[in-house]
Write a protein that holds these residues in place. Sequence first.
Motif, PDB file in Angstrom:
ATOM      1  N   LEU A   1       0.837  -1.210   0.000  1.00 37.08           N
ATOM      2  CA  LEU A   1       0.000   0.000   0.000  1.00 37.08           C
ATOM      3  C   LEU A   1       0.876   1.266   0.000  1.00 37.08           C
ATOM      4  CD1 LEU A   1      -3.187   0.399   2.148  1.00 37.08           C
ATOM      5  CD2 LEU A   1      -1.558   2.246   2.000  1.00 37.08           C
ATOM      6  N   GLN A   2       1.894   1.237   0.853  1.00 31.87           N
ATOM      7  CA  GLN A   2       2.773   2.410   0.953  1.00 31.87           C
ATOM      8  C   GLN A   2       3.507   2.650  -0.369  1.00 31.87           C
ATOM      9  OE1 GLN A   2       2.754   4.594   3.396  1.00 31.87           O
ATOM     10  NE2 GLN A   2       4.195   5.854   2.255  1.00 31.87           N
ATOM     11  N   ALA A   3       3.921   1.562  -1.015  1.00 27.88           N
ATOM     12  CA  ALA A   3       4.650   1.702  -2.282  1.00 27.88           C
ATOM     13  C   ALA A   3       3.785   2.442  -3.302  1.00 27.88           C
ATOM     14  CB  ALA A   3       5.048   0.325  -2.816  1.00 27.88           C
ATOM     15  N   PHE A   4       2.504   2.107  -3.351  1.00 23.93           N
ATOM     16  CA  PHE A   4       1.636   2.782  -4.328  1.00 23.93           C
ATOM     17  C   PHE A   4       1.349   4.223  -3.922  1.00 23.93           C
ATOM     18  CE2 PHE A   4       1.444  -1.424  -5.907  1.00 23.93           C
ATOM     19  CZ  PHE A   4       1.341  -1.233  -7.275  1.00 23.93           C
ATOM     20  N   ARG A   5       1.246   4.454  -2.617  1.00 22.93           N
ATOM     21  CA  ARG A   5       1.126   5.861  -2.184  1.00 22.93           C
ATOM     22  C   ARG A   5       2.354   6.632  -2.639  1.00 22.93           C
ATOM     23  NH1 ARG A   5      -1.386   5.022   3.696  1.00 22.93           N
ATOM     24  NH2 ARG A   5      -3.545   5.388   3.103  1.00 22.93           N
ATOM     25  N   ASP A   6       3.521   5.993  -2.486  1.00 28.49           N
ATOM     26  CA  ASP A   6       4.755   6.678  -2.894  1.00 28.49           C
ATOM     27  C   ASP A   6       4.765   6.950  -4.395  1.00 28.49           C
ATOM     28  OD1 ASP A   6       5.665   6.684  -0.327  1.00 28.49           O
ATOM     29  OD2 ASP A   6       7.036   4.990  -0.557  1.00 28.49           O
ATOM     30  N   MET A   7       3.978   6.155  -5.137  1.00 31.29           N
ATOM     31  CA  MET A   7       3.947   6.383  -6.587  1.00 31.29           C
ATOM     32  C   MET A   7       2.735   7.236  -6.980  1.00 31.29           C
ATOM     33  SD  MET A   7       5.472   2.870  -8.163  1.00 31.29           S
ATOM     34  CE  MET A   7       4.460   1.682  -7.301  1.00 31.29           C
ATOM     35  N   GLY A   8       2.230   7.977  -5.992  1.00 34.25           N
ATOM     36  CA  GLY A   8       1.230   9.003  -6.295  1.00 34.25           C
ATOM     37  C   GLY A   8      -0.216   8.550  -6.254  1.00 34.25           C
ATOM     38  N   VAL A   9      -0.481   7.299  -5.833  1.00 33.63           N
ATOM     39  CA  VAL A   9      -1.878   6.848  -5.790  1.00 33.63           C
ATOM     40  C   VAL A   9      -2.484   7.294  -4.461  1.00 33.63           C
ATOM     41  CG1 VAL A   9      -3.434   4.875  -5.952  1.00 33.63           C
ATOM     42  CG2 VAL A   9      -1.243   4.849  -7.185  1.00 33.63           C
TER      43      VAL A   9
ATOM     44  N   LEU B   1      -3.644   2.436 -15.944  1.00 32.81           N
ATOM     45  CA  LEU B   1      -2.422   1.658 -16.181  1.00 32.81           C
ATOM     46  C   LEU B   1      -1.185   2.537 -16.379  1.00 32.81           C
ATOM     47  CD1 LEU B   1      -3.670  -1.216 -18.493  1.00 32.81           C
ATOM     48  CD2 LEU B   1      -2.356  -1.476 -16.379  1.00 32.81           C
ATOM     49  N   HIS B   2      -1.397   3.772 -16.820  1.00 34.59           N
ATOM     50  CA  HIS B   2      -0.233   4.619 -17.116  1.00 34.59           C
ATOM     51  C   HIS B   2      -0.162   5.851 -16.220  1.00 34.59           C
ATOM     52  CE1 HIS B   2       0.658   2.027 -20.463  1.00 34.59           C
ATOM     53  NE2 HIS B   2      -0.633   2.028 -20.721  1.00 34.59           N
ATOM     54  N   GLY B   3      -0.784   5.759 -15.068  1.00 30.58           N
ATOM     55  CA  GLY B   3      -0.861   6.951 -14.201  1.00 30.58           C
ATOM     56  C   GLY B   3       0.079   6.954 -13.013  1.00 30.58           C
ATOM     57  N   LEU B   4       0.904   5.920 -12.854  1.00 30.99           N
ATOM     58  CA  LEU B   4       1.811   5.929 -11.696  1.00 30.99           C
ATOM     59  C   LEU B   4       2.895   6.997 -11.908  1.00 30.99           C
ATOM     60  CD1 LEU B   4       2.383   2.101 -11.058  1.00 30.99           C
ATOM     61  CD2 LEU B   4       0.833   3.647  -9.838  1.00 30.99           C
ATOM     62  N   GLN B   5       3.376   7.529 -10.790  1.00 30.04           N
ATOM     63  CA  GLN B   5       4.453   8.526 -10.877  1.00 30.04           C
ATOM     64  C   GLN B   5       5.712   8.000 -10.209  1.00 30.04           C
ATOM     65  OE1 GLN B   5       2.834  11.813  -8.737  1.00 30.04           O
ATOM     66  NE2 GLN B   5       1.031  11.909 -10.067  1.00 30.04           N
ATOM     67  N   ALA B   6       6.840   8.564 -10.598  1.00 29.28           N
ATOM     68  CA  ALA B   6       8.114   8.128  -9.991  1.00 29.28           C
ATOM     69  C   ALA B   6       8.061   8.371  -8.485  1.00 29.28           C
ATOM     70  CB  ALA B   6       9.255   8.925 -10.599  1.00 29.28           C
ATOM     71  N   PRO B   7       8.438   7.381  -7.678  1.00 33.48           N
ATOM     72  CA  PRO B   7       8.445   7.596  -6.226  1.00 33.48           C
ATOM     73  C   PRO B   7       9.610   8.509  -5.847  1.00 33.48           C
ATOM     74  CG  PRO B   7       9.352   5.430  -6.766  1.00 33.48           C
ATOM     75  CD  PRO B   7       8.904   6.041  -8.060  1.00 33.48           C
ATOM     76  N   PRO B   8       9.493   9.173  -4.687  1.00 28.77           N
ATOM     77  CA  PRO B   8      10.563  10.111  -4.309  1.00 28.77           C
ATOM     78  C   PRO B   8      11.870   9.413  -3.945  1.00 28.77           C
ATOM     79  CG  PRO B   8       8.839  10.020  -2.621  1.00 28.77           C
ATOM     80  CD  PRO B   8       8.361   9.218  -3.769  1.00 28.77           C
ATOM     81  N   GLY B   9      11.805   8.150  -3.537  1.00 32.11           N
ATOM     82  CA  GLY B   9      13.038   7.434  -3.172  1.00 32.11           C
ATOM     83  C   GLY B   9      12.856   5.964  -3.496  1.00 32.11           C
ATOM     84  N   SER B  10      13.677   5.099  -2.877  1.00 32.79           N
ATOM     85  CA  SER B  10      13.497   3.680  -3.146  1.00 32.79           C
ATOM     86  C   SER B  10      12.237   3.194  -2.430  1.00 32.79           C
ATOM     87  CB  SER B  10      14.729   2.896  -2.702  1.00 32.79           C
ATOM     88  OG  SER B  10      14.991   3.166  -1.360  1.00 32.79           O
ATOM     89  N   LEU B  11      11.678   2.093  -2.953  1.00 32.94           N
ATOM     90  CA  LEU B  11      10.468   1.530  -2.339  1.00 32.94           C
ATOM     91  C   LEU B  11      10.909   0.446  -1.365  1.00 32.94           C
ATOM     92  CD1 LEU B  11       8.291   1.264  -5.585  1.00 32.94           C
ATOM     93  CD2 LEU B  11       8.100   2.988  -3.781  1.00 32.94           C
ATOM     94  N   TYR B  12      10.634   0.651  -0.085  1.00 35.29           N
ATOM     95  CA  TYR B  12      11.052  -0.300   0.940  1.00 35.29           C
ATOM     96  C   TYR B  12       9.900  -1.270   1.190  1.00 35.29           C
ATOM     97  CZ  TYR B  12      12.382  -2.270   5.404  1.00 35.29           C
ATOM     98  OH  TYR B  12      12.683  -3.149   6.409  1.00 35.29           O
ATOM     99  N   LEU B  13      10.160  -2.556   0.979  1.00 31.60           N
ATOM    100  CA  LEU B  13       9.075  -3.527   1.022  1.00 31.60           C
ATOM    101  C   LEU B  13       9.146  -4.448   2.230  1.00 31.60           C
ATOM    102  CD1 LEU B  13       9.145  -4.068  -2.806  1.00 31.60           C
ATOM    103  CD2 LEU B  13       7.524  -2.700  -1.489  1.00 31.60           C
ATOM    104  N   GLY B  14       9.950  -4.076   3.204  1.00 34.64           N
ATOM    105  CA  GLY B  14       9.985  -4.815   4.472  1.00 34.64           C
ATOM    106  C   GLY B  14      10.317  -6.275   4.271  1.00 34.64           C
ATOM    107  N   ASN B  15       9.453  -7.140   4.762  1.00 27.63           N
ATOM    108  CA  ASN B  15       9.659  -8.590   4.770  1.00 27.63           C
ATOM    109  C   ASN B  15       8.982  -9.268   3.568  1.00 27.63           C
ATOM    110  OD1 ASN B  15       8.643 -11.435   6.469  1.00 27.63           O
ATOM    111  ND2 ASN B  15      10.721 -10.703   6.754  1.00 27.63           N
ATOM    112  N   SER B  16       8.364  -8.452   2.720  1.00 32.16           N
ATOM    113  CA  SER B  16       7.393  -9.017   1.780  1.00 32.16           C
ATOM    114  C   SER B  16       7.943  -9.401   0.407  1.00 32.16           C
ATOM    115  CB  SER B  16       6.249  -8.025   1.603  1.00 32.16           C
ATOM    116  OG  SER B  16       5.337  -8.523   0.668  1.00 32.16           O
TER     117      SER B  16
END
Length: 747
Positions: A365-373, A390-405
């Motif tokens: 969820l956080q990763a997609f928030r970081d990409m502007g959703v 499908l083409h509306g994601l934006q570049a995230p401000p930094g790396s996407l941290y995915l924890g344990n997943s």
Amino acid sequence: MADVTGLSPATPTIGRLAVIGLGLIGGSFAKGMRQSGLCREVIGCDLDPVSRRQAVPLGVVDKVTANLVEAVQGADLIMLAVPVLGMRAVLAQLAALELGDAVITDVGSTKGAVALAVEEVFGAVPANFVPGHPIAGSEKSGVEAARADLFRHHKVILTPLEQTAAEAVGLVQRCWQVLGADVESMSLADHDEVLAATSHLPHLLAFSLVDTLASRNENLEIFRYAAGGFRDFTRIAASDPVMWRDVFLANRDAVLRSLDAFTQDLGRLREAVDTRDANTLLGVFTRAKSAREHFSTILARRAYMEPMQTQEFNFIASPGGKVNGSIRVPGDKSISHRSIMLGSLAEGVTEVEGFLEGEDSLATLQAFRDMGVVIEGPHHGRVTINGVGLHGLQAPPGSLYLGNSGTSMRLLSGLLAGQDFDTVLTGDASLSKRPMGRVAKPLREMGAQIDTGEEGRPPLRIKGGSRMMGMDYQMPMASAQVKSCILLAGLYASGTTSVTEPAPTRDHTERMLKGFGYPVKVDGATATIESGHTLKACRIDVPADISSAAFFMVAASICEGADLTLEHVGINPTRIGIINILRAMGGNLELLNEREVGGEPVADIRVRYAPLKGIDIPVDQVPLAIDEFPVLFVAAACAEGRTILRDAEELRVKESDRIQVMADGLQALGVKAEPTPDGIIIDGGAIGGGSVESHGDHRIAMSFSVAALRATGDIHIKDCANVATSFPGFIDLAQSVGMQVRLEDNA
Ligand code: S3P
């Protein structure tokens, strides 16, 4: 003398400590060091006569003087605790003296300015100068407020330079540690940047807001209406103005960078208010809320745990429990991940119910928030996703941290390979060891540009703007994550993309794509997708996770007298290996009220105690029960006779090596469990008490909690914090059915 950390008393390794400046910080350092026994003598130096009069009676120093030369004579360690802008004058005096091998350190809150002053005065920063900064303070000031334990559990940042001598750093570090501080190192520049953003900028904003309101409302009447929010936000505007003036003068460049970024973002918010742009406002607020909540969790952990114990989160499971009643376990992890991914890529607003509020799906969820959703929630399992297409994601401000997943990383890699921006995917220690070549390799064949870390492990660096081409992929292993990754990449690849699996694996991606109106053809073992269609927002009802229910299925099966109903569990045919295997072992499981909810079959599952027997686990069941083996091994340990598992080498690359870790744990409890390269052989028998390591693997931790139902003594399970990745509230739910599992009290 007592060590203020409560650890063993220190042996004096410092002859004389000179502390220059006996304010709150200098005084607290002096007092703590004096009590620690690490130095033979503490001399204080301060120009203020009142401070000098109080310092000795308050136990802050052994001797006090106004004369710097006298204070530092014969000192082994000199601590400079004067304001940053006063540092240069003190340094100039020191430079003129013969100080021998004395180590010099300081507590200035902006390190670049201190280092510059040292360099200017000494010609170059001497090897025995160790710049430092304790992140501690109090609203009180002056020597009278000095406390020996002021730094306990607080961070101290040392910023040694290239030429700084290792022994000098070691000595300063030892001093702070003896005061109970948590010492970290970083570069000067990083320190100033971090502090500018997290401390200096908020102070500037607080001063500014209070001034803005006060200067436009002459009699300050307006403050009578100011509620808690205003009080909280502006508390720091009551800080020492002179000190803060100096901080901004000293850390000018870094503060300006933070301030410019903030001003720009504030400008965007202004415009959003002006143009009634609800989406932008909600986007900023939801992202900020989740970041603030994350931050509160970190703070809460710090507040009640000893620094050395922040990693310790252990369970104690005791024998003698029951397993009765009717419960609903949290939402399905796989479906929750996919609901965020497809909801974000859909057109329109997707409403999700039953979403798993566990760390893994929250990472997605956080990763997609970081990409502007813009995503609202989760609140009691409800999430609203404002899809961007499908083409509306934006570049995230930094790396996407995915924890344990692992699911987040593998599925996202496919989806991100088709974007026109670059991304970097990182994870925690466990995820950083997991194989990513299995997704990177086929994605490269489709045209993606992906770099992995060593041996194909994270981080993944994905280059945007690649031309992806559809392909037919014969998957070498039965993995739903790899299959889903390729299908998601297929949304962005030219032509058609198909994946053929060697054995059936969970098909939630295929089902959900169809639920979003995206055509997917499934023909036997092959799923095919074609780019060029769109996803339409929909409603998703996430069923309870059969993988979480599995712990209770086994618990009820092995506990005499148990009768438990698990409500609304997803029974997708690609996930029911646990039911099939338990039934084959003699388990008594009944599926009630079978129905279909949002394209996924669901049932209530009633499980009653039944004596189990060992079996040869049919290999076709392995992918269908892939996450349930840790707890199935517990069932096998309680069964009569031998259970053999083969063809399950995938278990060795899960959140831990689940074959080895379970074998070790079962053996520690006296169970005969022999690992094989691709499985395990378990002979049922008695389970003793003891201590087992979960290696941070959520499913291992929960499996041993279940094992305690049949153990002869307590089972201590180490390193259980990651249970929150898939099953928040596990302990409470287990207790609610009568199991005796609790969090170990670390106090
Ligand atoms: C998952 C697939 C499985 C499973 C994991 C979730 C998914 O992994 O173990 O917990 O959501 O697609 P593999 O694809 O590696 O078998």
